[in-house]
Design an enzyme around this catalytic site. Structure first.
Site, PDB file in Angstrom:
ATOM      1  CD  GLU A 271      -2.751   1.334   2.387  1.00  0.00           C
ATOM      2  OE1 GLU A 271      -2.685   0.500   3.308  1.00  0.00           O
ATOM      3  OE2 GLU A 271      -3.518   2.303   2.381  1.00  0.00           O
TER       4      GLU A 271
ATOM      5  NE  ARG B 136       4.281  -7.928  10.603  1.00  0.00           N
ATOM      6  CZ  ARG B 136       3.609  -7.326   9.613  1.00  0.00           C
ATOM      7  NH1 ARG B 136       2.642  -7.944   8.997  1.00  0.00           N
ATOM      8  NH2 ARG B 136       3.895  -6.096   9.279  1.00  0.00           N
TER       9      ARG B 136
ATOM     10  CE  LYS C  66       3.715   0.051   4.158  1.00  0.00           C
ATOM     11  NZ  LYS C  66       2.530  -0.039   3.349  1.00  0.00           N
TER      12      LYS C  66
HETATM   13  P1  ATP Z   1       3.070  -1.919   7.544  1.00  0.00           P
HETATM   14  O1  ATP Z   1       2.249  -2.261   8.731  1.00  0.00           O
HETATM   15  O2  ATP Z   1       4.495  -1.743   7.829  1.00  0.00           O
HETATM   16  O3  ATP Z   1       2.494  -0.795   6.746  1.00  0.00           O
HETATM   17  P2  ATP Z   1       1.804  -3.665   5.768  1.00  0.00           P
HETATM   18  O4  ATP Z   1       1.660  -5.131   5.910  1.00  0.00           O
HETATM   19  O5  ATP Z   1       0.597  -2.839   6.001  1.00  0.00           O
HETATM   20  O6  ATP Z   1       3.012  -3.217   6.647  1.00  0.00           O
HETATM   21  P3  ATP Z   1       1.831  -3.498   2.954  1.00  0.00           P
HETATM   22  O7  ATP Z   1       2.249  -2.331   2.167  1.00  0.00           O
HETATM   23  O8  ATP Z   1       0.390  -3.824   2.988  1.00  0.00           O
HETATM   24  O9  ATP Z   1       2.404  -3.270   4.394  1.00  0.00           O
HETATM   25  O10 ATP Z   1       2.677  -4.793   2.588  1.00  0.00           O
HETATM   26  C1  ATP Z   1       3.055  -5.201   1.318  1.00  0.00           C
HETATM   27  C2  ATP Z   1       3.512  -6.628   1.412  1.00  0.00           C
HETATM   28  O11 ATP Z   1       4.638  -6.730   2.282  1.00  0.00           O
HETATM   29  C3  ATP Z   1       2.432  -7.510   1.996  1.00  0.00           C
HETATM   30  O12 ATP Z   1       2.359  -8.682   1.230  1.00  0.00           O
HETATM   31  C4  ATP Z   1       2.887  -7.784   3.401  1.00  0.00           C
HETATM   32  O13 ATP Z   1       2.432  -9.028   3.837  1.00  0.00           O
HETATM   33  C5  ATP Z   1       4.417  -7.711   3.265  1.00  0.00           C
HETATM   34  N1  ATP Z   1       5.026  -7.305   4.532  1.00  0.00           N
HETATM   35  C6  ATP Z   1       4.771  -6.195   5.240  1.00  0.00           C
HETATM   36  N2  ATP Z   1       5.478  -6.177   6.395  1.00  0.00           N
HETATM   37  C7  ATP Z   1       6.217  -7.307   6.404  1.00  0.00           C
HETATM   38  C8  ATP Z   1       7.147  -7.884   7.323  1.00  0.00           C
HETATM   39  N3  ATP Z   1       7.474  -7.286   8.483  1.00  0.00           N
HETATM   40  N4  ATP Z   1       7.714  -9.063   6.997  1.00  0.00           N
HETATM   41  C9  ATP Z   1       7.409  -9.678   5.847  1.00  0.00           C
HETATM   42  N5  ATP Z   1       6.549  -9.195   4.946  1.00  0.00           N
HETATM   43  C10 ATP Z   1       5.931  -8.028   5.210  1.00  0.00           C
HETATM   44 MG    MG Z   2      -1.029  -2.284   5.140  1.00  0.00          MG
END
Ligand code: ATP
Ligand code: MG
Length: 571
Positions: free
Chosen positions: A39, A275, A285
């Protein structure tokens, strides 16, 4: 720069790769298509790097493709700045490794879930026609309350039994902008009592009168993640949709939607992995954004940040991050990984690729009294101890040099093998010197050391093989260049900055950045942005983009040894 990438390691193996291999073998799929779907609501961090390495790695190993897709269904939090940074970070991380599997749109732009808003809306109409979705007038709070919780039963919405015609009419009105934000939602009609809360009539669409960074004001209703994600995967012919474990409970909804929308076969399937979480590191983020907006760091690419852009600016290579991802592996159980594992991967990578240079971070002047005034010579120094093919360079040596303050002790502790009054030490690539006199300033601090050199002790000299316990680094005072060196340390003092509900701001490391003026051998004046160097006995360094011809600026990528392990051992 020495080698471009470390020797190829064996292909990783894990439960997801096993599934992919089995699907190909059984004919469940003919080809492999993965995607990385961030995102655009912030910059990517090292957790995303793990996901990128997994998705692109699988595509590469199985001869498939990996789509880069912006999962942009929440306009209020998203921005083109983040879109652009994500593209740059992904391209950097896969460059020279998996570029060929990256699939973009014809214009080389990433895919956007928002490109499918028209198709997703059509799917909403299909569900309504099938009696599988309804417009609900409950507020967000009421919806939560009616839905219940894993340990609290759900209740049906009073709007659940609206007619198909009424639902069609209301959704069209929602789309036309007839209602304010939050007034109504579109919900799937599944089962208000389902044991899995995510199947208790989940919201599919919500009203948001917000301009979207990609679709402008074309829409005032936006699909929820669960609705948009499975459809985007299907539209892009994704075979293996890999996400993190929190989405395991969403998987039945992913499958329900694709099944009831009768999307073409083969349907994509979702798989979940653990994760990445790292000690001394925030991995969200939203929280990283807080560090930026509150000015704790200089920006998303501050070299102390666990963002891909921060790590890159610091001087960490993409190969090191990929190696780290392989090392931590892919599992089904969430765990906390020691940040030392990342640091180890960074050191291993830089050890092979970084040429050696001499530099002094905290100078102590040494005058070699048995050399004539103005004496200057050059000594050859190996560029890389593991790669003789990289040859040597000539390092200027003269009567006045700088050594590291730490390498001299007036009152030496036991087993101190560096320089002490009356003691001898070898200057790397040059002479053995003996400390004859410690000259002090009026305030008692040390002004300089006066030493004599064993003039036969250089390589090739009569006493060159004389055994001396300590060897230290140095630079010629007159020839050294002054450079700003930014010494970074961990951003937090606690391994789990948010343990026990603590506010992470209460455990910020006040010494996470120290800026000093270092004295570096002149060869470092011609360093280029992609170069990495090892300052012998000290650290790996890389140029910071802030560097200028007048004032070079280097980042300390990482120390040669784990200084935190030493602290821990001291107790
Ligand atoms: P954040 O909470 O940091 O914003 P998110 O999961 O909301 O993380 P996204 O932009 O939705 O972030 O994630 C894009 C991809 O990266 C998704 O497939 C998610 O599962 C993966 N991802 C995000 N954080 C991690 C992590 N700590 N380890 C492994 N994969 C991750
Ligand atoms: Mg997200």
């Amino acid at each position: 720069m020495t080698t471009d990438s470390p020797a190829a390691s064996p292909a990783p193996s894990d439960f997801i790769r096993d599934i992919v291999a089995a699907d190909l073998a059984s004919g469940a799929c003919q080809r492999v298509a993965t995607r990385f779907p961030p995102e655009p609501n912030g910059y990517l961090h090292i957790g995303h790097a793990k996901s990128i390495c997994l998705n692109f790695g699988i595509a590469k190993e199985f001869g498939g493709t990996c789509n880069l897709r912006m999962d942009d269904t929440n306009p209020a939090k998203e921005d083109v700045e983040y879109v652009d940074s994500i593209i740059a970070d992904v391209r950097w991380l896969i460059a020279g490794w998996a570029d060929e599997v990256l699939r973009c749109k014809a214009d080389d732009a990433p895919f956007f879930a928002s490109d499918y808003f028209g198709q997703i809306y059509a799917c909403a109409l299909t569900l309504i026609h099938a009696g599988k979705a309804y417009v609900c007038d409950l507020t967000a709070e009421q919806t939560d309350e009616y839905r219940g919780a894993p340990d609290r039963p759900g209740r049906p919405s009073p709007f659940r039994d609206r007619s198909v015609e009424e639902n069609l009419h209301l959704l069209q009105q929602m789309r036309a902008g007839a209602f304010p934000d939050g007034a109504r939602t579109l919900r799937a009609k599944i089962d208000p009592h389902h044991p899995n809360v995510w199947l208790r009539d989940p919201v599919l669409y919500r009203i948001r009168h917000t301009v979207h960074h990609h679709t402008g004001d074309a829409w005032c209703i936006y699909p929820m993640y669960d609705f948009a994600h499975c459809l985007s995967d299907s539209i892009e012919d994704i075979t293996h949709s890999i996400c993190t474990l929190e989405f395991e409970v969403h998987r039945p909804l992913y499958d329900w939607l694709l099944q009831h929308l009768a999307v073409p076969s083969p349907r994509p399937h979702q798989y979940e992995f653990a994760r990445l979480s790292l000690t001394y590191t925030l991995m969200s983020k939203r929280k990283l954004m807080q560090l930026v907006t509150e000015g704790t760091v200089s920006g998303w690419d501050d070299p102390r940040m666990p963002t891909i852009s921060g790590l890159r600016r610091r001087g960490v290579t993409a190969a090191a991050l990929r190696q780290f991802a392989i090392h931590v592996g892919v599992t089904k159980y969430n765990a906390l990984t020691e940040v030392a594992v990342l640091e180890h991967a960074i050191r291993e990578d830089l050890n092979t690729r970084a040429q050696r240079r001499l530099g002094v971070l905290r100078p102590l002047k040494v005058v070699i009294t048995n050399l004539p005034d103005g004496h200057t010579e050059t000594v050859p120094a190996a560029n890389h101890p593991l790669d003789p093919a990289l040859g040597t360079r000539d390092v200027p040596f003269s009567r006045e040099i700088f050594i590291e303050q730490d390498d001299f002790a007036e009152i030496p502790p036991p087993k101190f093998f560096r320089l002490k009054p009356g003691g001898e030490v070898r200057l790397k690539y040059a002479y053995i010197i003996k400390c004859e006199e410690v000259v002090k300033n009026a305030d008692g601090t040390i002004a300089e050391l006066r030493c004599t050199a064993d003039l036969d002790s250089k390589t090739g000299g009569a006493t060159s093989s004389r055994k001396i316990k300590g060897t230290i680094h140095w630079v010629s005072a007159a020839h050294a260049i002054a450079a700003e060196v930014r010494l970074y340390d961990r951003l937090f003092t606690e391994p789990e900055p948010e343990a026990d509900g603590r506010d992470f701001r209460t455990c910020l490391n006040p010494h996470s950045l120290e800026t000093i003026t270092a004295h570096l051998e002149p060869a470092l004046a011609t360093a280029r942005p992609d170069d990495r160097f090892q300052l012998e006995r000290l650290a790996y360094i890389a140029l910071d983009p802030a560097t200028t011809a007048e004032r070079p600026v280097f980042n300390r990528v990482i120390t040669l040894k784990d200084t935190w392990a030493k602290e821990a051992a001291k107790g």
